[in-house]
Each structure stands twice: as C-alpha cells, then as structure tokens.
Design a protein around this motif. Structure first.
Motif, PDB file in Angstrom:
ATOM      1  N   MET A 131       0.821  -1.193   0.000  1.00 32.63           N
ATOM      2  CA  MET A 131       0.000   0.000   0.000  1.00 32.63           C
ATOM      3  C   MET A 131       0.868   1.261   0.000  1.00 32.63           C
ATOM      4  N   LEU A 132       1.929   1.229   0.820  1.00 35.64           N
ATOM      5  CA  LEU A 132       2.843   2.377   0.894  1.00 35.64           C
ATOM      6  C   LEU A 132       3.519   2.605  -0.455  1.00 35.64           C
ATOM      7  N   LEU A 133       3.834   1.523  -1.146  1.00 33.41           N
ATOM      8  CA  LEU A 133       4.447   1.639  -2.470  1.00 33.41           C
ATOM      9  C   LEU A 133       3.492   2.292  -3.455  1.00 33.41           C
ATOM     10  N   LEU A 134       2.231   1.971  -3.397  1.00 31.30           N
ATOM     11  CA  LEU A 134       1.225   2.546  -4.279  1.00 31.30           C
ATOM     12  C   LEU A 134       1.056   4.044  -4.021  1.00 31.30           C
ATOM     13  N   ILE A 135       1.053   4.466  -2.763  1.00 33.89           N
ATOM     14  CA  ILE A 135       0.940   5.894  -2.410  1.00 33.89           C
ATOM     15  C   ILE A 135       2.173   6.656  -2.880  1.00 33.89           C
ATOM     16  N   THR A 136       3.341   6.056  -2.716  1.00 29.35           N
ATOM     17  CA  THR A 136       4.587   6.697  -3.154  1.00 29.35           C
ATOM     18  C   THR A 136       4.593   6.894  -4.668  1.00 29.35           C
ATOM     19  N   ILE A 137       4.189   5.867  -5.403  1.00 33.19           N
ATOM     20  CA  ILE A 137       4.153   5.950  -6.871  1.00 33.19           C
ATOM     21  C   ILE A 137       3.147   7.016  -7.304  1.00 33.19           C
ATOM     22  N   ALA A 138       1.995   7.072  -6.666  1.00 31.70           N
ATOM     23  CA  ALA A 138       0.988   8.082  -7.001  1.00 31.70           C
ATOM     24  C   ALA A 138       1.510   9.489  -6.694  1.00 31.70           C
ATOM     25  N   SER A 139       2.183   9.687  -5.581  1.00 29.34           N
ATOM     26  CA  SER A 139       2.730  11.000  -5.207  1.00 29.34           C
ATOM     27  C   SER A 139       3.791  11.453  -6.197  1.00 29.34           C
TER      28      SER A 139
END
Length: 186
Positions: free
Chosen positions: A1-9
C-alpha cells in the motif's frame, strides 16, 4: 500500500512539474534596457516605458569624446522611428562637430523626483526629466546649467536592435539658467 501511495505521489509531482515547465516556456520574455529585476507581465507596462525612456536619456546626454558619442548615438538611432531618424542624424552631426573640435565630454544628472511620463494617445507617450547638464572641454568644466530633457515615444514593433519596441519620435534638451560652480555655493 505504501508503495502505491509513493508511486501516485511521484506521478502527481512529475505531472505538476511538467505543467509548470510548459507554462513557463510559453510566456514571452521582454528585455528593457535599464530595467529593474523583477517579474513582468507580458507586454509593455508604464514602468517598462519609463525605464526605456531613462535609458534613452542617458544615451543622448552622457558621453565622453567623439568615439563614445558615436557609439551611444549609434544605439540611440536604433530606437528612432523612421520619420525621426533623419532629424536625429542632423542633430548628431552638429553635436559631433562641437564634441570633436573642443574634445568635449557631456553628462546629464537627472533628478528622479522631477520625472514625468504621460500617455498622450494610446501607444504614445511624453517623458520629461529636469536635472543638471555639464559640458567638459579637455577635462575642464566648460558649462554647467539646469536642463530639461524631453522625449516623445511610441510603441512599435520590437526588432533585433530595438528589442523593447519603444520608438523615439522626439528628443530635446532645453537649457535653463547657468548654475554656480559647487565651490561657489555657501
């Protein structure tokens, strides 16, 4: 989940940076001789016209010797409108004779609080500034007097030599009363 937020940011940041870059590339840059650093909106503002007028006053009133005068008047002529250019060239020749025969240098110190700029018609301006005009001959003060420099300006099309597009349509130096030498003032 943290990886997905980082990629989106990172994606949002990259898109924002790209948009800012594209916007900055489309904004025109206007260079005005003698202008003060700052952020300018596209087009010529009254401040841009005033800065160009100050620059033109300096070109036509402050120089040393024939070579210096010729260099400054060459640049001044690049700002002259086609119908004013011939009158400016005639005035230049008369002034050049005096400068050459008497080894003159001239300087004008304008008083900023006397500066006036008015728009007479859309795209047409009159500028005037009072100050002190000093003429030196072979390094000695030959004349020192109050003077007013008046310009007539028009907005034109920028060119390679006149990047501002401010055209000079009139240039006049009106001498006032001779001033006392500084050493004689008590």
């Amino acid at each position: 989940m943290l990886l997905l937020i980082t990629i989106a940011s990172v994606s949002v940041a990259a898109c924002s940076a790209w948009s800012v870059r594209q916007t900055a590339m489309r904004m025109p840059v206007l260079v005005v001789p003698g202008a003060v650093a700052g952020v300018y909106s596209p087009g010529l503002t009254e401040d841009n016209v005033r800065a160009a007028a100050r620059y033109l006053v300096g070109l036509g009133t402050s120089f040393s010797g024939v070579r210096g005068m010729d260099q400054r008047f060459d640049e001044l002529e690049a700002f002259a409108s086609p119908h004013f250019l011939s009158r400016l060239q005639v005035a230049r020749l008369a002034l050049r004779r005096d400068v050459e025969t008497q080894n003159q240098a001239r300087v004008f110190y304008g008083s900023p609080d006397s500066e006036r700029l008015s728009q007479t018609f859309p795209g047409r301006f009159e500028y005037a500034i009072n100050g002190r005009r000093i003429v030196y001959a072979s390094g000695l003060t030959m004349d020192s007097r109050e003077a007013t420099v008046s310009l007539k300006l028009a907005l034109g099309v920028p060119s390679e030599k006149n990047r501002t597009g401010v055209l000079l349509e009139g240039f006049e130096v009106s001498d006032g009363a001779p001033m006392k030498p500084v050493s004689a003032i008590r």
